[in-house]
Design a protein around this motif. Structure first.
Motif, PDB file in Angstrom:
ATOM      1  N   LYS A   1       0.857  -1.183   0.000  1.00  0.00           N
ATOM      2  CA  LYS A   1       0.000   0.000   0.000  1.00  0.00           C
ATOM      3  C   LYS A   1       0.899   1.240   0.000  1.00  0.00           C
ATOM      4  N   ILE A   2       1.161   1.765  -1.194  1.00  0.00           N
ATOM      5  CA  ILE A   2       1.980   2.968  -1.323  1.00  0.00           C
ATOM      6  C   ILE A   2       1.208   3.997  -2.128  1.00  0.00           C
ATOM      7  N   GLU A   3       1.443   5.261  -1.812  1.00  0.00           N
ATOM      8  CA  GLU A   3       0.804   6.344  -2.546  1.00  0.00           C
ATOM      9  C   GLU A   3       1.492   6.520  -3.895  1.00  0.00           C
ATOM     10  N   ARG A   4       0.957   7.430  -4.710  1.00  0.00           N
ATOM     11  CA  ARG A   4       1.586   7.703  -5.996  1.00  0.00           C
ATOM     12  C   ARG A   4       2.993   8.249  -5.754  1.00  0.00           C
ATOM     13  N   ILE A   5       3.967   7.676  -6.433  1.00  0.00           N
ATOM     14  CA  ILE A   5       5.368   8.084  -6.276  1.00  0.00           C
ATOM     15  C   ILE A   5       5.547   9.444  -6.940  1.00  0.00           C
ATOM     16  N   ARG A   6       6.166  10.367  -6.213  1.00  0.00           N
ATOM     17  CA  ARG A   6       6.345  11.737  -6.705  1.00  0.00           C
ATOM     18  C   ARG A   6       7.795  11.975  -7.113  1.00  0.00           C
ATOM     19  N   VAL A   7       7.977  12.674  -8.238  1.00  0.00           N
ATOM     20  CA  VAL A   7       9.302  13.051  -8.729  1.00  0.00           C
ATOM     21  C   VAL A   7       9.270  14.538  -9.057  1.00  0.00           C
TER      22      VAL A   7
ATOM     23  N   ILE B   1      13.090  11.902  -5.743  1.00  0.00           N
ATOM     24  CA  ILE B   1      12.102  10.824  -5.881  1.00  0.00           C
ATOM     25  C   ILE B   1      11.629  10.439  -4.486  1.00  0.00           C
ATOM     26  N   GLU B   2      10.306  10.481  -4.269  1.00  0.00           N
ATOM     27  CA  GLU B   2       9.761  10.272  -2.927  1.00  0.00           C
ATOM     28  C   GLU B   2       8.707   9.171  -2.923  1.00  0.00           C
ATOM     29  N   PHE B   3       8.897   8.205  -2.012  1.00  0.00           N
ATOM     30  CA  PHE B   3       7.935   7.134  -1.780  1.00  0.00           C
ATOM     31  C   PHE B   3       7.232   7.388  -0.443  1.00  0.00           C
ATOM     32  N   LYS B   4       5.896   7.346  -0.451  1.00  0.00           N
ATOM     33  CA  LYS B   4       5.106   7.483   0.763  1.00  0.00           C
ATOM     34  C   LYS B   4       4.015   6.429   0.771  1.00  0.00           C
ATOM     35  N   GLY B   5       3.451   6.194   1.944  1.00  0.00           N
ATOM     36  CA  GLY B   5       2.346   5.248   2.044  1.00  0.00           C
ATOM     37  C   GLY B   5       2.488   4.340   3.246  1.00  0.00           C
ATOM     38  N   GLU B   6       1.435   3.573   3.509  1.00  0.00           N
ATOM     39  CA  GLU B   6       1.375   2.722   4.691  1.00  0.00           C
ATOM     40  C   GLU B   6       2.479   1.673   4.715  1.00  0.00           C
ATOM     41  N   ASP B   7       2.807   1.088   3.521  1.00  0.00           N
ATOM     42  CA  ASP B   7       3.817   0.030   3.453  1.00  0.00           C
ATOM     43  C   ASP B   7       5.129   0.494   2.838  1.00  0.00           C
TER      44      ASP B   7
END
Length: 311
Positions: A181-187, A197-203
């Protein structure tokens, strides 16, 4: 009734037939969990089924009077006229198989949208040729076209915002089928030569791994792709891992910096890959007029030294 777990559905059916001492065709089963390959071994799941022997009533039985008839007559009665290729009906599905209903995956719609936008952006565009005119007018038109092509070329080459959006779409397409469960990856641009490059989200923290080994692997993969294709460096942030590492190194370097200011030279303890690069960057920012570089000890461990330049 037996519960079977195996890497694939086919292997699960074979094991079920062995457990029930029957053929695979006589196994009636229900899928509890579909197998998944995962990503880099992450999220891999085995197939799970519950199997029983098919009821006896479901197996066709030839009446005794039919068995006693002559074999030839029996074959004639059992012969079925096969339809032609044009009128042949669809074959009946095996009645004992219970197929799970396909569920709509919202991430598949997102993947299709990304693929459609990518194909439209890569589609060749028609270029209108200039109308025929006098030689002088054609020369002037040619110069304007050349100038326009050059300006557009350098504009595209330096358009870091457009490249960041393209990289963002590509990364989201790459990680679309992850079982996390990850949000949309932002660049987005970090500076003139670096993409953030940023990864966010529950997992998202699961992508870091023990002692950051997954973070290093992911950083290496993304850097080799982005740098070779676009010529940019990357700054990868997963669940504020990089921010926390920088803060930890900053606290560690505080007494080291004081000793360097006092004695004019110094060095850090052996540091791991990511931490070593963070320490190198912070020490170079703190001492722009000194020689700051990596060194290796006898155990091939990396550390940072600070010294005066040789005059």
């Amino acid at each position: 009734m037996v519960k079977i777990e195996a890497p694939t559905l086919e292997e699960a059916l074979i094991l079920a037939a062995k457990e029930l001492s029957c053929s695979v065709a006589d196994v009636e089963y229900e899928i509890i969990e579909q197998p998944k390959k995962g990503f880099w071994g992450i999220g891999k799941k085995a197939a799970k089924i519950v199997a029983t022997i098919a009821p006896v009533s479901a197996i066709p039985v030839i009446p005794e009077r039919e068995i006693r008839r002559p074999l030839r007559e029996h074959r004639e009665r059992q012969e079925v006229i096969r339809p032609s290729c044009e009128t042949r009906a669809e074959p009946k599905r095996f009645p004992l198989e219970r197929r799970p209903k396909e569920r709509e995956n919202p991430r598949e719609k997102e993947r299709d949208a990304l693929m459609a936008s990518r194909e439209s952006s890569l589609a060749p565009k028609e270029i209108e040729s200039p109308p025929m005119s006098t030689p002088s007018a054609s020369l002037a038109t040619s110069k304007r076209v050349d100038a326009l092509i050059d300006s557009n070329f350098f504009k595209e080459k330096n358009d870091i915002d457009r490249i960041a959006q393209e990289v963002e779409d590509e990364i989201n397409l790459l990680f679309l089928n992850l079982p996390f469960k990850i949000e949309r990856i932002r660049v987005r641009p970090f500076d003139e030569t670096t993409l953030f490059i940023e990864f966010k989200g529950e997992d998202s923290a699961l992508l870091i791994g023990k002692e950051g080994y997954r973070y290093k692997a992911l950083s290496y993969l993304l850097f080799n792709w982005v740098n070779s294709k676009y010529g940019f460096m990357i700054r990868l942030e997963i669940a504020e891992f990089l921010k926390n590492q920088e803060e930890m190194i900053r606290n560690y370097l505080s007494p080291v910096i004081e000793n360097i200011k006092k004695f004019g030279r110094g060095q850090t303890r052996p540091l791991d890959g990511v931490l070593a690069h963070i320490a190198l960057k912070q020490l170079r920012e703190e001492f722009p007029d000194k020689y700051v570089s990596f060194r290796l000890n006898s155990d091939n461990e990396r550390y940072v030294i600070v010294n005066d330049f040789n005059k």
